[in-house]
Design a protein around this motif. Structure first.
Motif, mmCIF file in Angstrom:
data_model
loop_
_atom_site.group_PDB
_atom_site.id
_atom_site.type_symbol
_atom_site.label_atom_id
_atom_site.label_comp_id
_atom_site.label_asym_id
_atom_site.label_seq_id
_atom_site.Cartn_x
_atom_site.Cartn_y
_atom_site.Cartn_z
ATOM 1 N N LEU A 59 13.963 3.919 0.093
ATOM 2 C CA LEU A 59 13.999 4.005 -1.378
ATOM 3 C C LEU A 59 14.650 2.747 -1.963
ATOM 4 O O LEU A 59 14.233 2.242 -3.003
ATOM 5 C CB LEU A 59 14.779 5.251 -1.822
ATOM 6 N N LYS A 60 15.639 2.248 -1.258
ATOM 7 C CA LYS A 60 16.326 1.040 -1.722
ATOM 8 C C LYS A 60 15.433 -0.185 -1.457
ATOM 9 O O LYS A 60 15.247 -1.020 -2.338
ATOM 10 C CB LYS A 60 17.643 0.927 -0.932
ATOM 11 N N LEU A 61 14.872 -0.232 -0.281
ATOM 12 C CA LEU A 61 14.067 -1.398 0.095
ATOM 13 C C LEU A 61 12.849 -1.583 -0.808
ATOM 14 O O LEU A 61 12.479 -2.703 -1.154
ATOM 15 C CB LEU A 61 13.600 -1.280 1.551
ATOM 16 N N GLN A 62 12.215 -0.476 -1.201
ATOM 17 C CA GLN A 62 10.991 -0.597 -2.011
ATOM 18 C C GLN A 62 11.274 -1.225 -3.372
ATOM 19 O O GLN A 62 10.372 -1.761 -4.017
ATOM 20 C CB GLN A 62 10.292 0.753 -2.154
ATOM 21 N N ASP A 63 12.537 -1.146 -3.827
ATOM 22 C CA ASP A 63 12.893 -1.774 -5.104
ATOM 23 C C ASP A 63 13.145 -3.266 -4.955
ATOM 24 O O ASP A 63 13.125 -4.006 -5.923
ATOM 25 C CB ASP A 63 14.177 -1.129 -5.663
ATOM 26 N N GLU A 64 13.418 -3.692 -3.732
ATOM 27 C CA GLU A 64 13.855 -5.083 -3.553
ATOM 28 C C GLU A 64 12.870 -5.954 -2.794
ATOM 29 O O GLU A 64 12.950 -7.178 -2.854
ATOM 30 C CB GLU A 64 15.200 -5.090 -2.791
ATOM 31 N N HIS A 65 11.970 -5.337 -2.036
ATOM 32 C CA HIS A 65 11.109 -6.149 -1.155
ATOM 33 C C HIS A 65 9.645 -5.721 -1.238
ATOM 34 O O HIS A 65 9.316 -4.723 -1.862
ATOM 35 C CB HIS A 65 11.597 -6.016 0.295
ATOM 36 N N ASP A 66 8.807 -6.526 -0.557
ATOM 37 C CA ASP A 66 7.387 -6.200 -0.458
ATOM 38 C C ASP A 66 7.229 -5.306 0.780
ATOM 39 O O ASP A 66 7.155 -5.809 1.907
ATOM 40 C CB ASP A 66 6.621 -7.533 -0.302
ATOM 41 N N CYS A 67 7.213 -3.999 0.548
ATOM 42 C CA CYS A 67 7.292 -3.067 1.679
ATOM 43 C C CYS A 67 5.949 -2.472 2.082
ATOM 44 O O CYS A 67 5.113 -2.153 1.234
ATOM 45 C CB CYS A 67 8.247 -1.918 1.334
ATOM 46 N N TYR A 68 5.792 -2.309 3.403
ATOM 47 C CA TYR A 68 4.640 -1.630 3.981
ATOM 48 C C TYR A 68 5.189 -0.466 4.813
ATOM 49 O O TYR A 68 5.799 -0.693 5.849
ATOM 50 C CB TYR A 68 3.850 -2.586 4.893
ATOM 51 N N PHE A 69 5.000 0.749 4.318
ATOM 52 C CA PHE A 69 5.480 1.923 5.051
ATOM 53 C C PHE A 69 4.277 2.667 5.633
ATOM 54 O O PHE A 69 3.335 2.985 4.899
ATOM 55 C CB PHE A 69 6.257 2.860 4.129
ATOM 56 N N PHE A 70 4.330 2.927 6.928
ATOM 57 C CA PHE A 70 3.140 3.545 7.513
ATOM 58 C C PHE A 70 3.437 4.798 8.332
ATOM 59 O O PHE A 70 4.512 4.961 8.894
ATOM 60 C CB PHE A 70 2.341 2.534 8.346
ATOM 61 N N VAL A 71 2.415 5.652 8.368
ATOM 62 C CA VAL A 71 2.452 6.854 9.205
ATOM 63 C C VAL A 71 2.029 6.410 10.606
ATOM 64 O O VAL A 71 0.884 6.005 10.809
ATOM 65 C CB VAL A 71 1.451 7.909 8.673
ATOM 66 N N ALA A 72 2.954 6.465 11.548
ATOM 67 C CA ALA A 72 2.677 5.933 12.889
ATOM 68 C C ALA A 72 2.013 7.004 13.745
ATOM 69 O O ALA A 72 2.609 7.518 14.698
ATOM 70 C CB ALA A 72 3.979 5.428 13.511
ATOM 71 N N ASP A 73 0.778 7.342 13.406
ATOM 72 C CA ASP A 73 0.152 8.478 14.107
ATOM 73 C C ASP A 73 -0.240 8.159 15.548
ATOM 74 O O ASP A 73 -0.218 9.033 16.402
ATOM 75 C CB ASP A 73 -1.019 9.067 13.297
ATOM 76 N N TRP A 74 -0.571 6.905 15.843
ATOM 77 C CA TRP A 74 -0.850 6.582 17.257
ATOM 78 C C TRP A 74 0.419 6.724 18.079
ATOM 79 O O TRP A 74 0.379 7.127 19.234
ATOM 80 C CB TRP A 74 -1.406 5.151 17.388
#
Ligand code: SF4
Length: 418
Positions: free
Chosen positions: A27-42
């Motif tokens: 939540l903090k990082l998304q305000d400060e950086h260019d974030c890529y959050f992924f569902v690591a299903d593999w």
């Protein structure tokens, strides 16, 4: 502003441990950086390849939890790993340049094996009615071992068992089962039972599920997950530092062999408050000791009442010690009123407050924290497709970035392209 990549394995609904360990930081990082959050299903398949029937539902529940907590598709790119096949292509290419020894030495691989073996041994002994006292040992393992005579002792402290197993497991020459046998017998456990347990460990199926190429090589897939976006930062806890180091080494090796394509991502160390499960062990779905973000008010109340407290406080009139009480660990995080917190501490030590009342205050504060998440969850669940779209759009965006970076990789490696 840095490019940050971080993923989570879909294991189903998230609990408070996930929130404090990962989501709060995102939540903090998304305000400060260019974030890529992924569902690591593999990555979920690395040790759960047999049971895939829940995978889709687990992904859905995790997506709902992320969004309900405030992970925002307008601020971060959200995607599903298996929707960007380029991750697997890069992982394959990385596997060609990664020495096997880098993976075999990976501490988390060894730790996971340790936990599986230890858990098996403990459960086996408990199943045979061997007494394993959970109270902390009164003296050091070495002293206790020296004094142990076998005849007099008929129980082994859990801490000792773990220590013995640790010594047998973490040594130069692989697992020293002989040492373990000796120690357990010395602590008074029936020789036959010990031999049966060790025999099962040596020859049995324990740990078989992680004895796969996919599990051994998951740090390579992780490196691909990160480097395919040329990420500059990865949020991690202390225990995951070796993984990032491996990612950096793979990037370095690739750059030396072919072309300077990948940055060496920095580990962004996150300090997360550690929250035990309601029984004092690590919070985990498999221990059935977790409080979930989706738990109802009643469930939260019930689980709070089941929480372990200061083991020395037996009667209501006994003074307690909040420093060794799980309930107070929770208070420190969820009871925001500093004065109230101090008050509980003091009143516990003087037995002015009982554990039931103390837990009632905690349950109220936990519910206060969870209520907005619960409400948002309901809203998302009602219209899931609308929210799932954010992930589909994010995945398509990532595919483009990943493909463009893969073109550079293929060219650098002089691969045949059609
Ligand atoms: S009063 Fe609260 S902090 Fe003290 S032992 Fe009981 S539950 Fe723990």
């Amino acid at each position: 502003m840095k490019k940050i990549v971080s993923g989570m394995r879909p294991t189903g609904k998230l609990h408070l441990g996930h929130y404090l360990g990962v989501i709060k930081n995102w939540l903090k990082l998304q305000d400060e950086h260019d974030c890529y959050f992924f569902v690591a299903d593999w990555h979920a398949l690395t040790n759960k390849y047999k049971n895939t029937e829940d995978l889709k539902e687990n992904i859905k529940q995790m997506i709902i939890d992320w969004l309900a907590c405030g992970i925002d598709p307008k601020k971060a790119t959200l995607f599903v790993q298996s929707g960007v096949k380029q991750h697997s292509e890069l992982a394959l290419l990385f596997s060609m340049i990664t020495p096997k020894s880098w993976l075999e030495l990976n501490p988390s691989y060894k730790d996971l094996k340790f936990n599986l073996f230890y858990q098996y041994l403990r459960d086996f002994l408990l199943g045979k009615q061997v007494k394993i006292n959970q109270a902390p040992p009164p003296e050091s393992f070495d002293e206790a071992l020296e004094k142990a005579t076998g005849k007099q002792k008929n129980k082994i402290f859990e801490e000792y068992l773990r220590e013995a197993f640790h010594r047998a497991f973490y040594n130069q020459k692989g697992i020293n089962f002989e040492y373990l046998k000796e120690v357990l017998i010395k602590f008074g456990i029936n020789k036959k039972i010990v031999e049966e347990a060790i025999d099962n460990l040596e020859k049995g199926d324990v740990g078989k599920d992680i004895d796969t190429l996919g599990f051994l090589a998951y740090p390579v897939l992780q490196a691909a997950d990160i480097l395919i976006y040329k990420a500059e930062g990865v949020p991690v806890g202390e225990d995951q530092l070796p993984h990032i180091e491996l990612t950096r080494e793979i990037a370095r090796r690739f750059n030396n062999l072919y072309d300077e394509i990948f940055p060496e991502p920095e580990a962004i160390l996150t300090e997360a408050a550690k929250l035990p499960g309601i029984d004092g062990r690590k919070m985990s779905k498999s221990y059935n000791n977790a409080i979930y973000l989706s738990d109802s008010e009643e469930e939260v109340n019930k689980k709070t009442m089941q929480m372990k407290t200061d083991p020395q406080r037996i009667r209501r009139t006994d003074p307690g010690n909040p420093d060794v009480c799980i309930v107070y660990d929770y208070h420190k995080i969820f009871t925001k009123d500093e004065n109230l917190l101090k008050d509980i501490d003091q009143k516990c030590r003087t037995a002015e407050i009982g554990c039931t009342d103390c837990k009632k205050i905690l349950a109220e504060n936990l519910n206060k924290f969870l209520e907005p998440i619960r409400d948002k969850r309901k809203e998302i669940e009602k219209d899931y497709e609308k929210y799932e779209k954010f992930f589909i759009e994010g995945t398509l965006r990532c595919r483009e970035i990943a493909e463009s970076n893969m073109k550079e990789v293929r060219k650098a490696m002089r691969l045949y392209e059609i």
